[in-house]
Scaffold this active site. Structure first.
Site, PDB file in Angstrom:
ATOM      1  N   SER A   1      35.971  32.567  51.354  1.00  0.00           N
ATOM      2  CA  SER A   1      37.398  32.817  51.543  1.00  0.00           C
ATOM      3  C   SER A   1      37.810  32.534  52.988  1.00  0.00           C
ATOM      4  CB  SER A   1      37.739  34.242  51.110  1.00  0.00           C
ATOM      5  OG  SER A   1      39.123  34.373  50.880  1.00  0.00           O
TER       6      SER A   1
ATOM      7  N   ASP B   1      38.604  32.175  44.103  1.00  0.00           N
ATOM      8  CA  ASP B   1      38.114  32.834  45.317  1.00  0.00           C
ATOM      9  C   ASP B   1      36.657  33.275  45.181  1.00  0.00           C
ATOM     10  OD1 ASP B   1      37.680  34.549  47.519  1.00  0.00           O
ATOM     11  OD2 ASP B   1      39.768  35.155  47.537  1.00  0.00           O
TER      12      ASP B   1
END
Length: 726
Positions: free
Chosen positions: A60, A206
């Site tokens: 991320s 993600d």
């Protein structure tokens, strides 16, 4: 069900990188949104203390910072690049409005809500995510351009892996090749907020969902020692869990922390775990992340120096490491070919017409971004980006990629709402909808159908046909029916309240003036009906009349926002000439002009505005009206009536706060205006002065104003306005 799925995802294994290597020190950077700016501070200390990093694994926001460091940038360069970005707009797909086509800008100023529904296969749909990440992707590509021609992440100045989560299997995926920017986007594609990203045959979201602190990836990759930086947000206290959103977020965080705890336990005696004390630093406040997080990352790394000193090398060895690292970058050669990958309904030739990069040019990020801005400004693509690869002869292959908006292949449906009230018996209320079908043919024709109900009823159809691939010239026939209550003034200056309705047919032809405006000429014919309302004074206005003539329109629009601009000009001028043709009853002309200039100063947004209208002849429908919000705000809506009017305003909007990411303003205005009738001319002694104070909230369905207007002679009016009137 959703929480069970997240729990399952966190327990699934990751897809290990192909092949194993040996690295002395691997830097593992966790995700955490804006808290990830802390990683910059960590890297600053590692550089200062001459601790070389042989590989990087990031998730991320850790993937963002990690990719920049892996591509050859220093910590200071990373911080400078990230501080230069406008983080208030970085996660919005809405690019600079000044890059829009004039047709999109005009819709931006209409009463329609900013969002809408797509139509596909006979069903209503919505975008698959809140954001596509267009702005962030463009910024990342510019920063990562020096390494854009490196396809294998092992060949970057520092070997690198970005962690994503396979949306279909829940498996953590260590991305090791391909488009570096897409890998980073996939690693930070928060479910629901960002669209999933394709990586080979996989669709990724993600990486924090499955592996927020990817220690085991670094170990499987062959790292002897690990520096792991964990910046994940802690669990909230019970008194903070007051709504469904915070409770859901707490459950997801708990599942992520459970997996993170397992990753921490994998660290050995020679590894270093850095956990900065970030307190209540939020994951969404990127400005605070830079202002506070960088320093906190430095402090935490300095505290860990006793453990890190074993990894320190001599100045000579560190200089040699840096030199070898940067030597891995391959020069970006001149453009050898320009290619296009277009999955949208826009014709390839029309896309290429907006591309200015040519073989022989240097790869210029700014020039390419301008091309992408023009393409994205067409409103036909979910994303528009580019890639750079090495050609056979050592040059570069520049590829433009334009992705379709699949969820609205059969058109779009937008709704609108407008209302305003002066709490003195005068109000306006409208609801409506517009259907749009774009890219009807290879030149990019589009069709708009609109209907409104309320005190102003309208049915409208318009076909817009560009005449060339760059869409610089167009023909635009339209048909409109309009019905509204209107105070009309006859030749003797007698005013009566009428129900005015008309049919209007026109055929415009015009030119788009680059991205800043358009000019058009539109012959028209109009059939008018005037029905006197009950209890209204009779006038000499006939029951029906025919008007024919031509409208000449000029629009200039360079403002960065339609309602609360901080910079730019807006000008719209129309001259209507009534001609004695087709048995027309009307003669004369009507001229209208509206202009404003916006700028930012003293922490707020200022706007100078002026508008004027003058009518000569017997076209009774061309009434000049003042009164209501920002049109002499102390008077009720449309209370001042004439055949001509003039108005000047100075408006100030101060951003007070953000409500669910929508700006709340407090503001005020100074206003001066007047109206005149047949036989009169504008005169300074008839000028009325006034102003207003108000609060305003910009929302997806339009701006909401609530305020108090004042004018001379004790005139005052409380007003409420939702949406834009046109």
């Amino acid at each position: 069900m959703r929480l069970h799925l997240l729990a399952l995802l966190c327990l699934l294994p990751f897809a290990a990188p192909a092949g194993a290597a040996e690295f002395d020190t691997c830097l593992v950077l966790s995700g955490g949104g804006a808290r990830g700016m802390t990683h910059i501070g960590v890297i600053k200390v590692l550089e200062r203390e001459r601790i070389p990093v042989d590989c990087i694994v990031g998730t991320s926001m850790g993937a963002v910072v990690g990719s920049l460091y892996a591509s050859g940038m220093s910590a200071t360069e990373i911080e400078t690049a990230l501080r230069a970005l406008d983080w208030n707009t970085m996660f919005a797909d809405r690019i600079d409005r000044r890059a829009f086509t004039q047709r999109r800008k005009a819709e931006d100023r209409s009463f329609l809500a900013k969002g809408g529904f797509g139509l596909r296969d006979g069903k209503l749909g919505v975008p698959p995510s809140v954001f596509e990440g267009q702005r962030l992707a463009v910024a990342l590509r510019a920063a990562l351009l020096p390494s854009a021609n490196i396809a294998r992440f092992d060949d970057l100045p520092i070997p690198y892996r970005a962690i994503g989560t396979d949306l279909e299997t829940g498996e953590a995926v260590a991305m090791d090749q391909g488009d570096l920017v897409n890998a980073v986007r996939a690693s930070m594609a928060v479910p629901g907020a960002f669209a999933p990203v394709s990586y080979g045959e996989r669709s990724l979201i993600d990486g924090g969902v499955s592996l927020n602190l990817p220690v085991e990836v670094a170990q499987a990759w062959g790292a002897k020692r690990i520096i792991a930086v964990d910046i994940a947000a802690p669990l909230k206290k019970r008194e903070q869990l007051l709504d469904p959103f915070s409770i859901t977020d707490q459950m997801v965080t708990a599942l992520m922390l459970k997996e993170t705890k397992r990753q921490r336990e994998r660290l050995g005696a020679g590894d270093v775990l850095i956990i900065p004390e970030l307190g209540d630093l939020g994951s969404a406040d990127f400005t605070a992340g830079l202002d506070q997080g960088v320093a906190l990352g430095e402090a935490a790394t300095v505290a860990a120096l006793p453990q890190l000193q074993a990894m320190q090398v001599s100045p000579q060895a560190y200089a040699a490491w840096r030199e070898a690292r940067l030597a891995r970058l391959k020069p970006i050669g001149a453009i050898e070919r320009v290619e296009l990958v277009n999955t949208s309904t826009v014709d390839d030739a029309a896309v290429r017409a907006h591309i200015t990069a040519q073989p022989g040019d240097a790869v210029d990020a700014k020039k390419i971004e301008d091309d992408l801005g023009r393409l994205y400004g067409l409103g036909e693509f979910s994303r528009a980006y580019y890639t750079v690869d090495t050609a056979e002869n050592g040059g570069s292959v520049l590829t433009y990629v334009t992705r379709s908006r699949r969820w609205e292949e059969d058109g779009t449906l937008k709704f609108g709402l407008f209302m305003q009230d002066d709490f003195e018996g005068q109000g306006e209320y409208q609801i409506g909808a517009r259907y749009g079908k774009r890219e009807i043919n290879r030149f990019g024709a589009d069709l708009s159908l609109e209907a409104r109900l309320g005190d102003r009823n309208r049915a409208f159809a318009e076909f817009n046909q560009p005449l060339n691939m760059r869409r610089t010239a167009f023909v635009r026939p339209s048909l409109e029916w309009l019905g509204e209550n209107q105070p009309l003034i006859d030749d003797a200056n007698i005013t009566g309240d009428y129900r005015y309705s008309r049919w209007d047919a026109r055929a415009g032809i015009g030119l788009n003036l680059s991205h800043w405006g358009e000019v058009s000429v539109a012959p028209f014919v109009r059939r008018n009906h005037y029905d006197l309302r009950v209890d209204s004074q009779p006038t000499g206005i006939p029951r029906t009349a025919t008007s024919a003539g031509v409208d000449v329109d000029f629009t200039l629009d360079t403002q960065d926002d339609a309602e609360f601009p901080g910079k730019g000009w807006y000008l719209h001028a129309r001259h209507t000439r009534y001609l004695p043709m087709l048995n027309a009853d009307s003669e004369g002309f009507t001229s209208r002009a509206q202009a404003s200039y916006a700028f930012t100063a003293l922490g707020g947004r200022w706007q100078f505005g002026a508008q004027a209208q003058d009518h000569r002849g017997n076209a009774y429908e061309d009434v000049a009206l003042l009164g209501g919000p920002f049109r002499l705000s102390g008077y009720g809506i449309d209370r001042l009536r004439g055949t001509g009017s003039a108005l000047a305003t100075l408006q100030f909007n101060y951003p007070l706060a953000q409500l669910l990411q929508y700006p709340l303003f407090v503001g005020g205005s100074l206003e001066a205006g007047q109206v005149w009738r047949r036989g009169q001319e504008p005169a300074f002694d008839r000028t009325i002065f006034g102003g207003s104070v108000y609060s305003a909230l910009d929302t997806p369905i339009g701006p909401i104003y609530f305020g108090l207007g004042l004018a001379e002679e004790g005139e005052e009016a409380v007003f409420l306005r939702l949406g834009q009137p046109y």
